[in-house]
Motif scaffolding. Structure first.
Motif, PDB file in Angstrom:
ATOM      1  N   GLU A   1     -28.848  11.177  32.260  1.00  0.00           N
ATOM      2  CA  GLU A   1     -28.064  11.297  31.031  1.00  0.00           C
ATOM      3  C   GLU A   1     -28.724  10.563  29.864  1.00  0.00           C
ATOM      4  O   GLU A   1     -28.642  11.011  28.715  1.00  0.00           O
ATOM      5  N   MET A   2     -29.391   9.458  30.129  1.00  0.00           N
ATOM      6  CA  MET A   2     -30.100   8.745  29.057  1.00  0.00           C
ATOM      7  C   MET A   2     -31.304   9.545  28.583  1.00  0.00           C
ATOM      8  O   MET A   2     -31.644   9.534  27.393  1.00  0.00           O
ATOM      9  N   GLU A   3     -31.939  10.254  29.500  1.00  0.00           N
ATOM     10  CA  GLU A   3     -33.068  11.099  29.111  1.00  0.00           C
ATOM     11  C   GLU A   3     -32.584  12.328  28.343  1.00  0.00           C
ATOM     12  O   GLU A   3     -33.228  12.762  27.375  1.00  0.00           O
ATOM     13  N   ARG A   4     -31.448  12.858  28.721  1.00  0.00           N
ATOM     14  CA  ARG A   4     -30.915  14.062  28.093  1.00  0.00           C
ATOM     15  C   ARG A   4     -30.367  13.798  26.700  1.00  0.00           C
ATOM     16  O   ARG A   4     -30.515  14.630  25.789  1.00  0.00           O
TER      17      ARG A   4
ATOM     18  N   PRO B   1     -30.090  10.863  23.650  1.00  0.00           N
ATOM     19  CA  PRO B   1     -30.500   9.552  23.122  1.00  0.00           C
ATOM     20  C   PRO B   1     -29.350   8.694  22.623  1.00  0.00           C
ATOM     21  O   PRO B   1     -29.541   7.503  22.356  1.00  0.00           O
ATOM     22  N   SER B   2     -28.146   9.260  22.519  1.00  0.00           N
ATOM     23  CA  SER B   2     -27.003   8.449  22.080  1.00  0.00           C
ATOM     24  C   SER B   2     -26.380   7.663  23.225  1.00  0.00           C
ATOM     25  O   SER B   2     -25.516   6.809  22.998  1.00  0.00           O
ATOM     26  N   VAL B   3     -26.817   7.907  24.478  1.00  0.00           N
ATOM     27  CA  VAL B   3     -26.292   7.172  25.628  1.00  0.00           C
ATOM     28  C   VAL B   3     -26.975   5.806  25.703  1.00  0.00           C
ATOM     29  O   VAL B   3     -28.208   5.718  25.733  1.00  0.00           O
ATOM     30  N   ILE B   4     -26.165   4.759  25.698  1.00  0.00           N
ATOM     31  CA  ILE B   4     -26.685   3.403  25.819  1.00  0.00           C
ATOM     32  C   ILE B   4     -25.938   2.692  26.943  1.00  0.00           C
ATOM     33  O   ILE B   4     -24.831   3.078  27.313  1.00  0.00           O
ATOM     34  N   VAL B   5     -26.565   1.657  27.497  1.00  0.00           N
ATOM     35  CA  VAL B   5     -25.991   0.894  28.607  1.00  0.00           C
ATOM     36  C   VAL B   5     -25.904  -0.560  28.187  1.00  0.00           C
ATOM     37  O   VAL B   5     -26.827  -1.094  27.571  1.00  0.00           O
ATOM     38  N   MET B   6     -24.789  -1.206  28.524  1.00  0.00           N
ATOM     39  CA  MET B   6     -24.608  -2.608  28.146  1.00  0.00           C
ATOM     40  C   MET B   6     -23.815  -3.341  29.212  1.00  0.00           C
ATOM     41  O   MET B   6     -23.026  -2.745  29.947  1.00  0.00           O
ATOM     42  N   GLY B   7     -24.061  -4.633  29.318  1.00  0.00           N
ATOM     43  CA  GLY B   7     -23.342  -5.444  30.286  1.00  0.00           C
ATOM     44  C   GLY B   7     -24.146  -6.671  30.667  1.00  0.00           C
ATOM     45  O   GLY B   7     -25.294  -6.857  30.226  1.00  0.00           O
TER      46      GLY B   7
ATOM     47  N   LEU C   1     -18.011  -4.272  21.779  1.00  0.00           N
ATOM     48  CA  LEU C   1     -19.272  -3.617  21.413  1.00  0.00           C
ATOM     49  C   LEU C   1     -19.244  -2.141  21.805  1.00  0.00           C
ATOM     50  O   LEU C   1     -19.683  -1.272  21.040  1.00  0.00           O
ATOM     51  N   ALA C   2     -18.699  -1.846  22.988  1.00  0.00           N
ATOM     52  CA  ALA C   2     -18.612  -0.455  23.437  1.00  0.00           C
ATOM     53  C   ALA C   2     -17.710   0.355  22.514  1.00  0.00           C
ATOM     54  O   ALA C   2     -18.055   1.477  22.115  1.00  0.00           O
ATOM     55  N   ASN C   3     -16.559  -0.201  22.152  1.00  0.00           N
ATOM     56  CA  ASN C   3     -15.641   0.504  21.258  1.00  0.00           C
ATOM     57  C   ASN C   3     -16.296   0.811  19.916  1.00  0.00           C
ATOM     58  O   ASN C   3     -16.235   1.940  19.411  1.00  0.00           O
ATOM     59  N   GLY C   4     -16.886  -0.205  19.321  1.00  0.00           N
ATOM     60  CA  GLY C   4     -17.494  -0.024  18.002  1.00  0.00           C
ATOM     61  C   GLY C   4     -18.638   0.961  18.012  1.00  0.00           C
ATOM     62  O   GLY C   4     -18.751   1.820  17.116  1.00  0.00           O
ATOM     63  N   SER C   5     -19.494   0.877  19.017  1.00  0.00           N
ATOM     64  CA  SER C   5     -20.639   1.788  19.076  1.00  0.00           C
ATOM     65  C   SER C   5     -20.188   3.219  19.329  1.00  0.00           C
ATOM     66  O   SER C   5     -20.779   4.174  18.814  1.00  0.00           O
ATOM     67  N   ALA C   6     -19.105   3.390  20.113  1.00  0.00           N
ATOM     68  CA  ALA C   6     -18.579   4.744  20.356  1.00  0.00           C
ATOM     69  C   ALA C   6     -18.029   5.341  19.068  1.00  0.00           C
ATOM     70  O   ALA C   6     -18.269   6.523  18.763  1.00  0.00           O
ATOM     71  N   LEU C   7     -17.291   4.561  18.301  1.00  0.00           N
ATOM     72  CA  LEU C   7     -16.755   5.046  17.029  1.00  0.00           C
ATOM     73  C   LEU C   7     -17.872   5.372  16.043  1.00  0.00           C
ATOM     74  O   LEU C   7     -17.697   6.207  15.152  1.00  0.00           O
ATOM     75  N   ALA C   8     -19.013   4.718  16.215  1.00  0.00           N
ATOM     76  CA  ALA C   8     -20.153   4.948  15.323  1.00  0.00           C
ATOM     77  C   ALA C   8     -21.059   6.078  15.788  1.00  0.00           C
ATOM     78  O   ALA C   8     -22.109   6.320  15.190  1.00  0.00           O
TER      79      ALA C   8
ATOM     80  N   MET D   1     -22.244   6.641  19.195  1.00  0.00           N
ATOM     81  CA  MET D   1     -22.996   6.450  20.430  1.00  0.00           C
ATOM     82  C   MET D   1     -22.121   6.787  21.639  1.00  0.00           C
ATOM     83  O   MET D   1     -20.912   6.994  21.518  1.00  0.00           O
ATOM     84  N   ARG D   2     -22.750   6.867  22.813  1.00  0.00           N
ATOM     85  CA  ARG D   2     -22.029   7.084  24.075  1.00  0.00           C
ATOM     86  C   ARG D   2     -22.345   5.910  25.003  1.00  0.00           C
ATOM     87  O   ARG D   2     -23.222   6.001  25.859  1.00  0.00           O
ATOM     88  N   PRO D   3     -21.607   4.817  24.836  1.00  0.00           N
ATOM     89  CA  PRO D   3     -21.909   3.617  25.625  1.00  0.00           C
ATOM     90  C   PRO D   3     -21.393   3.696  27.057  1.00  0.00           C
ATOM     91  O   PRO D   3     -20.309   4.225  27.316  1.00  0.00           O
ATOM     92  N   VAL D   4     -22.207   3.178  27.973  1.00  0.00           N
ATOM     93  CA  VAL D   4     -21.779   2.944  29.353  1.00  0.00           C
ATOM     94  C   VAL D   4     -21.757   1.437  29.522  1.00  0.00           C
ATOM     95  O   VAL D   4     -22.805   0.790  29.582  1.00  0.00           O
TER      96      VAL D   4
END
Length: 336
Positions: A12-15, A17-23, A72-79, A81-84
Motif C-alpha cells: 500500500e505504501m508503494e501504491r 504515496p499518501s500512506v504514512i506509518v507512525m508510532g 498526529l494521525a488525525n491532523g495528517s488525515a484531515l490534510a 494523508m492516509r496514516p497508519v
C-alpha cells in the motif's frame, strides 16, 4: 500473520504515496542499535523494512505519547494523508480516547461529510503471552460501540493482509486489532492483489447441529473443538465475523435459522462484550429459530492475571468451547 501485515503495508505504501506509518519504534527507534535503523520495526516486527524503502518522512518514530500519535494521525488525515498509526498495546487506547471517539470518529459527521479521516489505528491485543493486566486486554467491544469507527479483527494471515489493505483504502477511521498470540500463526496467503471486504463474515466450517461464532485467537481454538466433535458426527457452522463494525448479522442469523443453536466465543470479559451483542441479536432477530438458550464462552469478569497458571484458566480454551456446544445440544427449549 506478522509477514502478511508487513506485505500489506509495503504494497500500500508503494501504491499510494499518501500512506504514512507512525508510532513508537516503527522505524527502529532513535537511530536503532549499532547504527541499524531497522533494529526493531515495531515491538513485534510488523513494520520492519519500511523506513529503509520509504524514508523517515513516511515512516515516523514518535515520542512515547499515545495522545500525540493519534493527534498526529488525525491532523495528517484531515490534510490529505492516509496514516497508519500504531499503539503498541490496545490497553493504552484510554490515553487517547478523546482523539478517537470524540474527534476522528465524528469528523465526517460534524463537517457534513466534507472531511475524511482515513486513519488506520493498529493495536496489539490479547492474553496468553504472560503480559499481565495492563498489556493483555481485548478491548474491541469498547471501540465497536462508537459510531463512526470501523473495527477489524483478523484471525489468520490471509485475512490480516486483505483486511489491512482494505482498511488503508477506506475513507473512515479503522480500528485494527492484532492478537499477539497470532503474529506467528502460519497460513496460505493468496498471491497478487486482493482485498477482504468489511462486513462479510467467513464461514470457516459448515455443519447442521450448532452455530459457533468466534473472534481472533478464539477462531483456531473453536476449530479444534468443532473438528473434534465432527469425529462424533456432531457438525457445526463456524463463523468468523472478521469485523465487528460493520457486523455481518445476516450470515449469523441465516446459520442460526438452520441449526437452531448458537455458541459465541469471545476472549473479552462477559459484560457488554461482542458475545453479549451477538446473543442480543439472536434473541431479538432470530428468536423464532432458537431451540436452546444461547451459550457465551468468554473470559471471566476480572483483569487478566499475570501468573501463567491463572492466565491459562482465564483464556477460553478449546475444551471450554466443546463443553458449551455439548451443553446447548443437550438443552432444549420446552415445546420446541
Amino acid at each position: 500473520m506478522r509477514d502478511a501485515l508487513n506485505q500489506a503495508l509495503h504494497e500500500e505504501m508503494e501504491r499510494d504515496p499518501s500512506v504514512i506509518v507512525m508510532g513508537e519504534d516503527v522505524a527502529g527507534g532513535s537511530g536503532g542499535t549499532s547504527g541499524n535503523i531497522e533494529a526493531a520495526g515495531g515491538i513485534f516486527g510488523v513494520t520492519k523494512g519500511l523506513k529503509t524503502k520509504y524514508g523517515a518522512d513516511r515512516v515516523i518514530d514518535t515520542p512515547i505519547s499515545e495522545s500525540a500519535i493519534i493527534g498526529l494521525a488525525n491532523g495528517s488525515a484531515l490534510a490529505g494523508m492516509r496514516p497508519v498509526a500504531e499503539l503498541m498495546f490496545a490497553d493504552f487506547v484510554g490515553v487517547s480516547m478523546d482523539q478517537i471517539f470524540n474527534q476522528m470518529a465524528k469528523f465526517r459527521y460534524m463537517f457534513g461529510g466534507k472531511a475524511k479521516t482515513p486513519v488506520v489505528l493498529r493495536m496489539s491485543m490479547g492474553a496468553g503471552m504472560n503480559a499481565a493486566a495492563q498489556h493483555s486486554q481485548t478491548i474491541y467491544p469498547m471501540l465497536t460501540m462508537v459510531p463512526g469507527l470501523k473495527v477489524v479483527i483478523p484471525s489468520n494471515p490471509a485475512d490480516a493482509k486483505g483486511l489491512m489493505k482494505q482498511a488503508i483504502r477506506d475513507d473512515d477511521p479503522v480500528m485494527f486489532f492484532e492478537h499477539k498470540a497470532l503474529y506467528s500463526k502460519k497460513g496460505e496467503v493468496p498471491e497478487g492483489e486482493y482485498l477482504t471486504l468489511f462486513g462479510e463474515a467467513d464461514l470457516v466450517r459448515e455443519g447442521k447441529d450448532c452455530t459457533v461464532v468466534a473472534l481472533a485467537r478464539m477462531v483456531p481454538f473453536a476449530m479444534k473443538a468443532v473438528d473434534k466433535l465432527a469425529e462424533e458426527g456432531i457438525t457445526c457452522d463456524l463463523i468468523d465475523p472478521r469485523t465487528t463494525s460493520p457486523l455481518d448479522e445476516d450470515t449469523i442469523l441465516e446459520s442460526l435459522s438452520m441449526t437452531g443453536r448458537l455458541v459465541v466465543v469471545d476472549e473479552s470479559n462477559p459484560m457488554c462484550s461482542i458475545a453479549s451483542e451477538i446473543a442480543s441479536i439472536a434473541a431479538s432477530k432470530g428468536f423464532g429459530s432458537l431451540r436452546a438458550p444461547v451459550e457465551k464462552v468468554t473470559a471471566p469478569h476480572t483483569p487478566v492475571p499475570f501468573a501463567r497458571e491463572l492466565e491459562r484458566l482465564y483464556v477460553p480454551s478449546p475444551n471450554d468451547i466443546e463443553a458449551a456446544i455439548r451443553r446447548t445440544l443437550a438443552n432444549q427449549v420446552e415445546g420446541v
